[in-house]
Design a protein around this motif. Structure first.
Motif, PDB file in Angstrom:
ATOM      1  N   LYS A 503       0.831  -1.201   0.000  1.00 15.03           N
ATOM      2  CA  LYS A 503       0.000   0.000   0.000  1.00 15.03           C
ATOM      3  C   LYS A 503       0.866   1.251   0.000  1.00 15.03           C
ATOM      4  CE  LYS A 503      -4.135  -1.825   2.356  1.00 15.03           C
ATOM      5  NZ  LYS A 503      -5.171  -1.302   1.456  1.00 15.03           N
ATOM      6  N   SER A 504       1.922   1.224   0.800  1.00 19.24           N
ATOM      7  CA  SER A 504       2.843   2.354   0.853  1.00 19.24           C
ATOM      8  C   SER A 504       3.512   2.578  -0.490  1.00 19.24           C
ATOM      9  CB  SER A 504       3.896   2.116   1.946  1.00 19.24           C
ATOM     10  OG  SER A 504       4.828   3.175   1.997  1.00 19.24           O
ATOM     11  N   GLY A 505       3.930   1.495  -1.137  1.00 26.94           N
ATOM     12  CA  GLY A 505       4.571   1.607  -2.443  1.00 26.94           C
ATOM     13  C   GLY A 505       3.639   2.165  -3.501  1.00 26.94           C
ATOM     14  N   ILE A 506       2.387   1.744  -3.475  1.00 26.37           N
ATOM     15  CA  ILE A 506       1.396   2.242  -4.437  1.00 26.37           C
ATOM     16  C   ILE A 506       1.188   3.745  -4.255  1.00 26.37           C
ATOM     17  CG2 ILE A 506      -1.068   2.181  -5.001  1.00 26.37           C
ATOM     18  CD1 ILE A 506      -0.958  -0.859  -4.550  1.00 26.37           C
ATOM     19  N   GLU A 507       1.080   4.189  -3.004  1.00 31.48           N
ATOM     20  CA  GLU A 507       0.918   5.619  -2.737  1.00 31.48           C
ATOM     21  C   GLU A 507       2.168   6.396  -3.134  1.00 31.48           C
ATOM     22  OE1 GLU A 507      -1.662   7.410  -1.569  1.00 31.48           O
ATOM     23  OE2 GLU A 507      -2.939   5.631  -1.692  1.00 31.48           O
ATOM     24  N   LYS A 508       3.305   5.892  -2.763  1.00 33.99           N
ATOM     25  CA  LYS A 508       4.572   6.580  -3.003  1.00 33.99           C
ATOM     26  C   LYS A 508       4.852   6.756  -4.483  1.00 33.99           C
ATOM     27  CE  LYS A 508       9.506   6.194  -1.823  1.00 33.99           C
ATOM     28  NZ  LYS A 508      10.529   5.341  -1.144  1.00 33.99           N
ATOM     29  N   HIS A 509       4.434   5.783  -5.293  1.00 32.62           N
ATOM     30  CA  HIS A 509       4.733   5.813  -6.728  1.00 32.62           C
ATOM     31  C   HIS A 509       3.542   6.295  -7.558  1.00 32.62           C
ATOM     32  CE1 HIS A 509       8.755   3.848  -6.768  1.00 32.62           C
ATOM     33  NE2 HIS A 509       8.366   3.498  -5.555  1.00 32.62           N
ATOM     34  N   GLY A 510       2.549   6.905  -6.911  1.00 35.80           N
ATOM     35  CA  GLY A 510       1.444   7.527  -7.624  1.00 35.80           C
ATOM     36  C   GLY A 510       0.579   6.564  -8.406  1.00 35.80           C
ATOM     37  N   MET A 511       0.337   5.367  -7.863  1.00 35.57           N
ATOM     38  CA  MET A 511      -0.427   4.351  -8.572  1.00 35.57           C
ATOM     39  C   MET A 511      -1.788   4.093  -7.942  1.00 35.57           C
ATOM     40  SD  MET A 511       2.850   1.794  -8.844  1.00 35.57           S
ATOM     41  CE  MET A 511       1.893   0.390  -9.397  1.00 35.57           C
ATOM     42  N   SER A 512      -2.183   4.908  -6.940  1.00 39.81           N
ATOM     43  CA  SER A 512      -3.401   4.617  -6.180  1.00 39.81           C
ATOM     44  C   SER A 512      -4.661   4.682  -7.029  1.00 39.81           C
ATOM     45  CB  SER A 512      -3.517   5.575  -4.995  1.00 39.81           C
ATOM     46  OG  SER A 512      -3.489   6.921  -5.438  1.00 39.81           O
ATOM     47  N   GLY A 513      -4.645   5.431  -8.105  1.00 36.14           N
ATOM     48  CA  GLY A 513      -5.826   5.505  -8.954  1.00 36.14           C
ATOM     49  C   GLY A 513      -5.969   4.330  -9.898  1.00 36.14           C
ATOM     50  N   ARG A 514      -4.902   3.536 -10.033  1.00 35.44           N
ATOM     51  CA  ARG A 514      -4.914   2.435 -11.008  1.00 35.44           C
ATOM     52  C   ARG A 514      -4.829   1.049 -10.369  1.00 35.44           C
ATOM     53  NH1 ARG A 514      -0.568   5.487 -12.468  1.00 35.44           N
ATOM     54  NH2 ARG A 514       0.844   3.696 -12.381  1.00 35.44           N
TER      55      ARG A 514
END
Length: 535
Positions: A503-514
């Motif tokens: 979850k942290s990686g998804i947020e950090k790398h701007g992937m939360s919308g996908r």
């Protein structure tokens, strides 16, 4: 000739070093130290060596350091302590080792000795460790109080206030990132919400005990509830012993062996009294220690036999479902063919798994022989229902069942792409890497895409991402490069620590919308009940 290790260490190196060296010499398994052939097969499997290229950052290097201390060649100084603490403990080196060196056990023995004599901890670190390992994790009621405090923080506007006033900026970046992705906490665990006993749906296969964990029970209560419902639908009575406690993994990995042993004894007693045939884990980090209770207590004659009983019966939920659960005919066909389903009622070849090494679940690969009459029911637990609608109705209406629809099956409402990050301990200790993949390939209308280097640690490693944030962040950044290439809608895993890290990686790398990170159990449960998701 000197007869003790202390005699070989110059007194100028300090009394503490001499005492630590003596403790290491007496505590380390010397046979395991000498089993290491220095072949180097472990080097490419080790995350810290891959990041640094430094020999001392590898399993071979750390074993050499341990042996040098045991042989009296070097003193266990601050650099030695640093290297022991810098290891993630992912144990990826063990499957790669041709000599079957038990590196994880050596690491825990070394850390236990280091923590006994260390002088490097600041005063507040000592207080925090004491509070966590002695005052919090061993007590389920206190864990629930912590869950209640977090729940209040999240729901009463305190989180919004802390962020809006800039209070969170007082904390280090890695703690701010962790706070941002914490799931909704609960002050009531799985037993408090749904009860301690849940009967199987349809024909009963066996009675199993759910290990609910400590962090799992306050931050991932819904996952525990979903695990119960999946197991019920697959034909298992589920007992959740109320006297169980923390597994002790964080203690064992952090040099608190005495605490880990005390917790293990309580868990063994709780599940023995429940009369179950398997002990089911839905957290790879917990399960890895549970299957090694026999080693943890091997030198305790009073508990050795019961510890072996416990370890033999511990199994991950995914492996139990695949090997012993009652699945719908369509799901069974998909498992047998090793393929995913392109749509409801049609089969489609699945992506190949990167590693089909599924050598059982540690010491529990054999099916236990126990009274099928169900000691759980005889124990007087109240029967509590709380399961979702039978997936058979959904599956039959969609046409995925060619014959009998009894049992549990999975279907997504619309086509989704999924990928999977292995829990290191589930893969390397419990040796269950293929069972989760088989379940994912059995989901109708879902395409499984193998994640490159899914077997590499994500950097979570218990509390490693809190104690070694720089190295954890480097490892996570490389992991997310591979994740992005999958173009998956869901990133699944089987361990709470890994899930938070993803979850942290998804947020950090701007992937939360996908992309959304989910526990495998939650993903399967959502498809079992027919909720699905539109992508």
């Amino acid at each position: 000739m000197a007869k003790t290790l202390s005699d070989l260490i110059p007194s100028a190196q300090g009394g503490d070093c001499g005492e630590l060296a003596s403790t290491l010499k007496s505590g380390l398994d010397y046979d395991q130290l000498t089993n290491c052939m220095r072949c180097g097969f472990c080097l490419p499997a080790c995350p810290t060596f891959r990041e640094t290229g430094i020999e001392a950052e590898s399993p071979r290097g750390r074993i050499a350091l341990m042996k040098a201390v045991a042989d009296g060649i070097m003193a266990p100084d601050a650099a030695f302590e640093t290297q022991m603490n810098h290891c993630l403990g992912c144990r990826a080196c063990e499957p790669a080792c041709p000599a079957d060196v038990k590196y994880g056990q050596l690491l825990e023995q070394a850390r236990d000795a280091v923590e006994t004599h260390t002088t490097s901890h600041r005063w507040w670190v000592k207080i925090a460790r004491k509070a966590a390992f002695d005052g919090l994790f061993p007590h389920q009621n206190r864990m629930r109080l912590l869950g209640g405090a977090l729940q209040l923080y999240q729901r009463a506007g305190l989180r919004k206030l802390a962020r809006g006033t800039g209070l969170m900026k007082l904390f280090p970046p890695h703690l701010r990132e962790m706070e941002a992705i914490l799931p909704e906490a609960s002050r009531r665990g799985v037993v408090e919400q749904i009860g301690a006993f849940h009967p199987a749906q349809g024909e009963r296969i066996a009675a199993v005990g759910l290990f609910r964990g400590c962090i799992m029970d306050v931050l991932f209560t819904e996952t525990n509830k979903h695990t119960v419902e999946l197991l019920n639908e697959a034909g298992f009575d589920v007992v959740i012993p109320e006297t169980q406690n923390c597994c002790g993994a964080l203690h064992a990995h952090s040099g608190e062996q005495a605490g880990a042993k005390a917790l293990a004894k309580r868990n063994i007693a709780a599940f023995k009294a429940a009369g179950v045939e398997w002990i089911v884990s839905n957290a790879g980090g917990c399960g890895a220690l549970l299957v090694e209770y026999d080693h943890l207590l091997h030198d305790d004659p009073q508990w050795r036999e019961d510890a072996a009983w416990f370890a033999k019966r511990t199994i991950d939920v995914s492996q139990l479902l695949v090997e012993h659960g009652r699945l719908q005919s369509a799901a069974q066909a998909a498992l047998a063919a090793g393929a995913g389903l392109a749509g409801v009622g049609a089969a489609k070849a699945g992506a190949k798994a990167g590693d089909a090494n599924d050598g059982g679940h540690g010491s529990g690969s054999a099916e236990p022989s126990a009274d099928k009459g169900g000691g759980a029911q005889a124990a007087g637990h109240e029967h509590v229902r709380g399961v979702s609608a039978a997936p058979a109705k959904l599956a039959a209406a969609s046409g995925v069942c060619a014959g009998s629809c009894s049992g549990v099956g999975f279907a997504s409402a619309e086509g989704v792409r999924i990928t999977y990050q292995d829990s290191c301990h589930l893969r390397n200790v419990m040796r269950s890497s293929e069972a989760p993949r088989k379940l994912m390939r059995s989901v109708a209308n879902a395409e499984f895409v193998e994640l490159a280097e899914a077997d590499r640690c994500c950097g979570s490693a218990g509390i490693y991402n809190l104690t070694q944030p720089q190295m954890a962040s480097q490892i996570l950044d490389h992991k997310m490069e591979h994740v992005q290439r999958t173009e998956a809608h869901y990133l699944l895993t089987s361990n709470p620590g890994c899930l938070l890290q993803m979850k942290s990686g998804i947020e950090k790398h701007g992937m939360s919308g996908r992309m959304q990170a989910m526990h495998l159990v939650d993903f399967l449960h959502e498809r079992m009940s027919g909720a699905g998701r539109s992508e």
